[in-house]
Design a protein around this motif. Structure first.
Motif, PDB file in Angstrom:
ATOM      1  N   THR A  42      -3.850   1.080  14.210  1.00 17.08           N
ATOM      2  CA  THR A  42      -4.576   0.173  13.334  1.00 17.08           C
ATOM      3  C   THR A  42      -4.989   0.839  12.025  1.00 17.08           C
ATOM      4  O   THR A  42      -4.752   0.302  10.934  1.00 17.08           O
ATOM      5  N   ARG A  43      -5.611   1.998  12.124  1.00 15.09           N
ATOM      6  CA  ARG A  43      -6.109   2.672  10.917  1.00 15.09           C
ATOM      7  C   ARG A  43      -4.967   3.068   9.990  1.00 15.09           C
ATOM      8  O   ARG A  43      -5.063   2.913   8.760  1.00 15.09           O
ATOM      9  N   GLN A  44      -3.868   3.559  10.551  1.00 14.79           N
ATOM     10  CA  GLN A  44      -2.736   3.953   9.726  1.00 14.79           C
ATOM     11  C   GLN A  44      -2.112   2.746   9.025  1.00 14.79           C
ATOM     12  O   GLN A  44      -1.728   2.816   7.855  1.00 14.79           O
ATOM     13  N   ILE A  45      -1.992   1.640   9.748  1.00 12.98           N
ATOM     14  CA  ILE A  45      -1.438   0.419   9.150  1.00 12.98           C
ATOM     15  C   ILE A  45      -2.300  -0.025   7.978  1.00 12.98           C
ATOM     16  O   ILE A  45      -1.801  -0.301   6.878  1.00 12.98           O
ATOM     17  N   LEU A  46      -3.596  -0.096   8.200  1.00 13.18           N
ATOM     18  CA  LEU A  46      -4.501  -0.564   7.155  1.00 13.18           C
ATOM     19  C   LEU A  46      -4.519   0.397   5.963  1.00 13.18           C
ATOM     20  O   LEU A  46      -4.546  -0.042   4.803  1.00 13.18           O
ATOM     21  N   SER A  47      -4.506   1.689   6.230  1.00 16.36           N
ATOM     22  CA  SER A  47      -4.530   2.667   5.138  1.00 16.36           C
ATOM     23  C   SER A  47      -3.281   2.565   4.277  1.00 16.36           C
ATOM     24  O   SER A  47      -3.344   2.690   3.047  1.00 16.36           O
ATOM     25  N   THR A  48      -2.143   2.327   4.912  1.00 10.63           N
ATOM     26  CA  THR A  48      -0.900   2.179   4.166  1.00 10.63           C
ATOM     27  C   THR A  48      -0.924   0.906   3.340  1.00 10.63           C
ATOM     28  O   THR A  48      -0.568   0.914   2.149  1.00 10.63           O
ATOM     29  N   LEU A  49      -1.343  -0.180   3.942  1.00  5.55           N
ATOM     30  CA  LEU A  49      -1.384  -1.450   3.215  1.00  5.55           C
ATOM     31  C   LEU A  49      -2.411  -1.421   2.084  1.00  5.55           C
ATOM     32  O   LEU A  49      -2.227  -2.097   1.058  1.00  5.55           O
ATOM     33  N   GLU A  50      -3.476  -0.657   2.258  1.00  4.08           N
ATOM     34  CA  GLU A  50      -4.518  -0.568   1.233  1.00  4.08           C
ATOM     35  C   GLU A  50      -3.955  -0.076  -0.099  1.00  4.08           C
ATOM     36  O   GLU A  50      -4.477  -0.408  -1.174  1.00  4.08           O
ATOM     37  N   LYS A  51      -2.883   0.700  -0.050  1.00  2.00           N
ATOM     38  CA  LYS A  51      -2.265   1.225  -1.269  1.00  2.00           C
ATOM     39  C   LYS A  51      -1.500   0.152  -2.039  1.00  2.00           C
ATOM     40  O   LYS A  51      -1.210   0.339  -3.226  1.00  2.00           O
ATOM     41  N   HIS A  52      -1.156  -0.931  -1.364  1.00  2.00           N
ATOM     42  CA  HIS A  52      -0.304  -1.947  -1.977  1.00  2.00           C
ATOM     43  C   HIS A  52      -0.935  -3.332  -2.054  1.00  2.00           C
ATOM     44  O   HIS A  52      -0.503  -4.169  -2.852  1.00  2.00           O
ATOM     45  N   GLU A  53      -1.916  -3.594  -1.222  1.00  2.00           N
ATOM     46  CA  GLU A  53      -2.471  -4.931  -1.063  1.00  2.00           C
ATOM     47  C   GLU A  53      -3.964  -4.950  -1.414  1.00  2.00           C
ATOM     48  O   GLU A  53      -4.604  -3.902  -1.453  1.00  2.00           O
ATOM     49  N   PRO A  54      -4.530  -6.143  -1.645  1.00  2.00           N
ATOM     50  CA  PRO A  54      -5.968  -6.247  -1.952  1.00  2.00           C
ATOM     51  C   PRO A  54      -6.825  -6.078  -0.694  1.00  2.00           C
ATOM     52  O   PRO A  54      -7.534  -6.972  -0.253  1.00  2.00           O
ATOM     53  N   ILE A  55      -6.724  -4.893  -0.099  1.00  2.00           N
ATOM     54  CA  ILE A  55      -7.417  -4.574   1.145  1.00  2.00           C
ATOM     55  C   ILE A  55      -8.281  -3.336   0.916  1.00  2.00           C
ATOM     56  O   ILE A  55      -7.818  -2.347   0.344  1.00  2.00           O
ATOM     57  N   THR A  56      -9.523  -3.410   1.359  1.00  2.00           N
ATOM     58  CA  THR A  56     -10.417  -2.257   1.340  1.00  2.00           C
ATOM     59  C   THR A  56     -10.754  -1.896   2.780  1.00  2.00           C
ATOM     60  O   THR A  56     -11.176  -2.756   3.548  1.00  2.00           O
ATOM     61  N   VAL A  57     -10.548  -0.640   3.140  1.00  2.00           N
ATOM     62  CA  VAL A  57     -10.774  -0.183   4.510  1.00  2.00           C
ATOM     63  C   VAL A  57     -11.816   0.928   4.504  1.00  2.00           C
ATOM     64  O   VAL A  57     -11.755   1.838   3.677  1.00  2.00           O
ATOM     65  N   VAL A  58     -12.761   0.838   5.424  1.00  2.00           N
ATOM     66  CA  VAL A  58     -13.760   1.897   5.586  1.00  2.00           C
ATOM     67  C   VAL A  58     -13.826   2.276   7.064  1.00  2.00           C
ATOM     68  O   VAL A  58     -13.566   1.445   7.938  1.00  2.00           O
ATOM     69  N   ASP A  59     -14.170   3.513   7.321  1.00  2.00           N
ATOM     70  CA  ASP A  59     -14.387   3.954   8.700  1.00  2.00           C
ATOM     71  C   ASP A  59     -15.813   3.602   9.113  1.00  2.00           C
ATOM     72  O   ASP A  59     -16.774   3.865   8.375  1.00  2.00           O
TER      73      ASP A  59
END
Length: 304
Positions: A42-59
Motif C-alpha cells: 500500500t505505502r509503495q503504491i501510494l508513494s509512487t502515485l504521489e509523484k504523478h497524481e494529485p495525491i498527498t500521503v503521510v505516515d
C-alpha cells in the motif's frame, strides 16, 4: 467547485487502485491519505502515485492505546489545500456513488455546497453483502458485489461526512466532525435529522437520493477472513470483527447494479494507474510484473 477525499489506509494494496480510480472517475480531484503502518505494498503504491497524481500521503503509525482514525482525520483536514471546497472522509471499502444515472458527483455537490452556510453534508451508507461469494474472484469490487441491504436496514443510518475544511473544529467520530460554524444537511439539501442520542454518527432516516456511500463492508468470506478481520478497528480499541460482524452485515436483499455503468471508465483509469506503479513490483518473471503480482495476490499465493 473542487472536492477531495481523505482516508486512512492499512494493508489495502489489492483495492487501492480501484478506490482511487473510481473516485477520480466520478469527479474527485484531490486525495489525502494517511498510511497506518501498512506491511503490504500500500505505502509503495501510494508513494509512487504521489509523484504523478494529485495525491498527498503521510505516515500515521499506531501509538499505544490510541486509535489512529480520528487523529489522522484531524491532520488531513488541516492539510487540505486551500483551493479544495470540501473534503469527504471515507474508508477503503466505501465508494461515494452518484445516483439516478449520474456519472459524476460534482454537479450535485456543487449545488449542495453553493449555500455558504452549509458546513457539512451527511451521506448515508448502503451496505452491500457478499452476494454469496465465498472466495476472492477476478473483477472489481463494484462489479462483483451487486446485492445490498434494504434501505430500512438500521446500519444504513450511519453516514459519512463531506465537510468544508475551514469549518471543522475537530472530528468527534469517524462519521462526524464538530463544526466551528455552519450546519449539516443531507443529500436532499435538508437539515440533517439525527437519530435520538446519536448526533455524531447516525441519521434518523436513510437518504439515498442523488448521492450515497456504497459500503462493501464484508466482500467475499475469504476476503473478510484474510483481509478485514485481522486488522481490527482503526476507531475502537479491542473491537473484533469476526463471525457476528460478518453475519450482521452480510445483507443481500436486493440486486443493485447501478455501478456497472461506471466499470469501463474505472477499468481504463486503473490501467493508467497500473502503468505508473508497475516498476515497484519486480517478480523477475517475463510477465508484466504488476499484473503477475496481482494475479498471485488474488490466487492466494501472496497476501502482502
Amino acid at each position: 467547485m473542487k472536492f477531495a477525499v481523505g482516508a486512512i489506509f492499512k494493508n489495502e494494496d489489492a483495492y487501492v487502485l480501484e478506490w482511487l480510480a473510481f473516485h477520480k472517475v466520478v469527479g474527485f480531484s484531490r486525495f489525502l491519505i494517511a498510511d497506518n503502518g501498512s506491511t503490504d505494498l500500500t505505502r509503495q503504491i501510494l508513494s509512487t502515485l504521489e509523484k504523478h497524481e494529485p495525491i498527498t500521503v503521510v505516515d500515521y503509525p499506531d501509538e499505544p492505546d490510541v486509535r489512529p482514525q480520528l487523529g489522522a482525520y484531524n491532520l488531513l483536514t488541516k492539510m487540505c489545500p486551500s483551493d479544495v471546497d470540501a473534503i469527504a472522509f471515507i474508508d477503503a471499502d466505501e465508494f461515494i456513488a452518484p445516483m439516478g444515472g449520474a456519472s459524476s458527483v460534482v454537479p450535485k455537490l456543487t449545488e449542495l455546497f453553493s449555500d455558504a452556510d452549509v458546513g457539512g453534508l451527511a451521506l448515508n451508507w448502503a451496505c452491500f453483502g457478499s452476494a454469496g461469494h465465498r472466495f476472492w474472484e477476478d473483477g472489481l469490487v463494484i462489479e462483483r458485489f451487486l446485492k445490498r441491504s434494504l434501505n430500512k436496514f438500521s446500519v444504513n443510518q450511519h453516514y459519512k461526512a463531506i465537510v468544508r475544511p475551514e469549518h471543522v473544529d475537530h472530528w468527534t467520530t469517524p462519521h462526524h466532525a464538530t463544526l466551528k460554524r455552519g450546519r449539516y444537511i443531507n443529500a436532499l439539501g435538508q437539515e440533517l435529522d439525527f437519530r435520538e442520542g446519536r448526533k455524531d454518527s447516525l441519521s434518523k432516516t436513510v437518504v439515498w437520493d442523488h448521492l450515497r456511500v456504497n459500503h462493501y463492508v464484508v466482500k467475499s468470506f475469504e476476503e473478510f477472513v484474510l483481509r478485514k478481520s485481522p486488522k481490527g478497528s482503526a476507531s475502537k480499541a479491542g473491537r473484533v470483527k469476526h463471525k457476528k460482524y460478518f453475519e450482521l452485515h452480510d445483507k443481500n436483499n436486493e440486486v443493485c447494479d447501478a455501478m456497472l455503468a461506471l466499470v469501463p471508465a474505472v477499468k481504463a483509469e486503473i490501467a493508467r494507474l497500473e502503468a505508473l506503479i508497475a516498476p515497484i513490483v519486480d517478480s523477475g518473471d517475463s510477465e508484466p510484473t504488476w499484473r503477475q503480482w496481482l494475479h498471485n495476490l488474488k490466487s492466494g499465493l501472496k497476501r502482502g
